[in-house]
Design a protein around this motif. Structure first.
Motif, PDB file in Angstrom:
ATOM      1  N   HIS A 115      19.904  81.140  38.373  1.00  0.00           N
ATOM      2  CA  HIS A 115      19.013  81.737  39.366  1.00  0.00           C
ATOM      3  C   HIS A 115      19.849  82.339  40.494  1.00  0.00           C
ATOM      4  CE1 HIS A 115      15.492  82.495  41.700  1.00  0.00           C
ATOM      5  NE2 HIS A 115      15.869  81.681  42.678  1.00  0.00           N
ATOM      6  N   LEU A 116      19.608  83.608  40.789  1.00  0.00           N
ATOM      7  CA  LEU A 116      20.404  84.313  41.787  1.00  0.00           C
ATOM      8  C   LEU A 116      19.779  84.169  43.176  1.00  0.00           C
ATOM      9  CD1 LEU A 116      21.091  87.566  39.737  1.00  0.00           C
ATOM     10  CD2 LEU A 116      22.577  85.577  40.001  1.00  0.00           C
ATOM     11  N   ARG A 117      20.586  83.785  44.145  1.00  0.00           N
ATOM     12  CA  ARG A 117      20.109  83.606  45.516  1.00  0.00           C
ATOM     13  C   ARG A 117      20.959  84.440  46.489  1.00  0.00           C
ATOM     14  NH1 ARG A 117      16.589  79.386  45.805  1.00  0.00           N
ATOM     15  NH2 ARG A 117      16.548  77.932  44.043  1.00  0.00           N
ATOM     16  N   GLY A 118      20.419  84.642  47.675  1.00  0.00           N
ATOM     17  CA  GLY A 118      21.152  85.344  48.717  1.00  0.00           C
ATOM     18  C   GLY A 118      21.546  86.753  48.298  1.00  0.00           C
ATOM     19  N   TRP A 119      22.766  87.134  48.648  1.00  0.00           N
ATOM     20  CA  TRP A 119      23.227  88.486  48.360  1.00  0.00           C
ATOM     21  C   TRP A 119      23.366  88.743  46.868  1.00  0.00           C
ATOM     22  CZ3 TRP A 119      27.700  89.239  45.604  1.00  0.00           C
ATOM     23  CH2 TRP A 119      28.547  88.142  45.484  1.00  0.00           C
ATOM     24  N   ARG A 121      21.213  88.400  44.752  1.00  0.00           N
ATOM     25  CA  ARG A 121      19.993  89.023  44.251  1.00  0.00           C
ATOM     26  C   ARG A 121      20.174  90.531  44.066  1.00  0.00           C
ATOM     27  NH1 ARG A 121      15.463  87.555  48.326  1.00  0.00           N
ATOM     28  NH2 ARG A 121      17.238  87.479  49.728  1.00  0.00           N
ATOM     29  N   LEU A 122      21.194  91.103  44.703  1.00  0.00           N
ATOM     30  CA  LEU A 122      21.449  92.536  44.554  1.00  0.00           C
ATOM     31  C   LEU A 122      21.782  92.903  43.117  1.00  0.00           C
ATOM     32  CD1 LEU A 122      23.519  93.260  47.789  1.00  0.00           C
ATOM     33  CD2 LEU A 122      21.119  93.798  47.334  1.00  0.00           C
ATOM     34  N   ALA A 123      22.036  91.867  42.287  1.00  0.00           N
ATOM     35  CA  ALA A 123      22.226  92.133  40.858  1.00  0.00           C
ATOM     36  C   ALA A 123      20.988  92.799  40.279  1.00  0.00           C
ATOM     37  CB  ALA A 123      22.517  90.831  40.106  1.00  0.00           C
ATOM     38  N   LEU A 128      17.642  98.446  37.741  1.00  0.00           N
ATOM     39  CA  LEU A 128      17.024  99.635  38.317  1.00  0.00           C
ATOM     40  C   LEU A 128      17.936 100.853  38.163  1.00  0.00           C
ATOM     41  CD1 LEU A 128      15.535  98.143  41.623  1.00  0.00           C
ATOM     42  CD2 LEU A 128      14.396  98.529  39.438  1.00  0.00           C
ATOM     43  N   ALA A 129      19.251 100.635  38.304  1.00  0.00           N
ATOM     44  CA  ALA A 129      20.201 101.742  38.191  1.00  0.00           C
ATOM     45  C   ALA A 129      20.289 102.271  36.762  1.00  0.00           C
ATOM     46  CB  ALA A 129      21.582 101.288  38.667  1.00  0.00           C
ATOM     47  N   LEU A 158      14.751  89.987  39.668  1.00  0.00           N
ATOM     48  CA  LEU A 158      16.055  89.568  40.185  1.00  0.00           C
ATOM     49  C   LEU A 158      16.152  89.749  41.697  1.00  0.00           C
ATOM     50  CD1 LEU A 158      18.430  91.005  37.419  1.00  0.00           C
ATOM     51  CD2 LEU A 158      17.963  88.610  37.881  1.00  0.00           C
ATOM     52  N   LEU A 159      15.601  90.837  42.195  1.00  0.00           N
ATOM     53  CA  LEU A 159      15.681  91.111  43.629  1.00  0.00           C
ATOM     54  C   LEU A 159      14.834  90.152  44.462  1.00  0.00           C
ATOM     55  CD1 LEU A 159      15.546  95.015  43.615  1.00  0.00           C
ATOM     56  CD2 LEU A 159      17.439  93.619  44.465  1.00  0.00           C
TER      57      LEU A 159
END
Length: 288
Positions: A115-119, A121-123, A128-129, A158-159
């Motif tokens: 689980h991605l947290r903090g910065w 999350r920009l993953a 999107l790209a 993710l964001l």
């Protein structure tokens, strides 16, 4: 009905379908028999998802399917794919390879990503790209739009980090993994010409079945898949035949039934070999 009975019905459907395709293409029975055969793949797709959940080794499961695909390649090339040139036949892979790809996709979906947290999350910007390159690579068509929607859902998941309910994050995780797998499959197809039977439609169906947790959900997914793969506007008979798969799944009682390991693995290449022999014999006797 047990899994054995349902698979037996699917096997009968498949044999009838292939017999019509190889031997009865000039017969008035051709259309109704092919329509009856539309349910086979959908039933097998349901049991692939069921089998994946209960197998002790998913990689071995995928390997067994791929080996059976190799064994079935030659008879498949000279029966179902006999209308194409040889190089096209070789690159058009049979249903066992489709099922093997499905197991690999489910392995990816089962992979527990952190689980991605903090910065971190920009993953989420990565999915999107990818949307624009996907449109530039594949053009504007059904698969491209499907991948774009999945990437968008995956990127939002993710964001969002922990701001969305857990089920939303889980759907986002499922979406970007499914999109990545479809992109990989389509790139391989674009670069090599290799294509599995039912193509990306089958792979997306496997991903949807992965989300299902009971036979009612699976039947609903199969019904939608039947309408997508065989639209009523094209051929109502084939639509009805495909929808039969969803109806049969509702009668599934969760029991395995008799040991079916060898029967259903070997029935595919065996019946193709039989059809190949009958077809060759028919041509031989006609020439005489």
């Amino acid at each position: 009905m047990s899994a054995f009975v349902l698979k037996l019905l699917a096997l009968l459907s498949m044999v009838v379908d292939h017999t019509a395709a190889v031997l009865l293409y000039a017969s008035p029975l051709y259309d109704p028999l092919r329509a009856f055969g539309r349910m086979a793949f959908l039933v097998y797709a349901f049991f692939l998802a069921e089998g994946f959940r209960h197998t002790r080794s998913a990689p071995r499961y995928a390997l067994r399917l791929a080996v059976m695909g190799l064994i079935s390649t030659i008879p498949y090339c000279f029966t179902i794919n006999k209308y194409f040139d040889f190089w096209t036949r070789v690159r058009s892979l049979n249903i066992y390879f489709t099922l093997a790809w499905g197991v690999v996709l489910m392995l990816l979906l089962r992979w527990d990503t952190p689980h991605l947290r903090g910065w971190k999350r920009l993953a989420g910007l990565a999915p999107l790209a990818l949307i624009l390159p996907v449109f530039l690579q594949f053009g504007v068509w059904e698969l491209t739009q499907l991948i774009a929607v999945l990437l968008l859902a995956g990127g939002i998941g993710l964001l969002s980090g922990g701001k969305l309910p857990p089920w939303c994050r889980q759907i986002g995780d499922w979406a970007w993994k499914t999109a990545a797998f479809l992109i990989l499959y389509q790139l391989i197809h674009e670069w090599t010409g290799i294509e599995v039977e039912y193509s990306y439609t089958a792979l997306f169906l496997f991903a949807l079945l992965w989300l299902c947790r009971n036979k009612w959900q699976s039947a609903a997914v199969l019904a939608v898949a039947a309408l997508w793969m065989y639209p009523p506007a094209w051929d109502m008979g084939q639509t009805i035949g495909a929808l039969l798969a969803a109806v049969l799944v509702l009668f599934y009682n969760g029991q395995r039934g008799p040991d079916d390991h060898r029967l259903f693995y070997w029935a595919y290449p065996a019946h193709l070999m039989a059809l190949w022999a009958i077809s060759a014999l028919t041509v031989y006797t006609t020439c005489i």
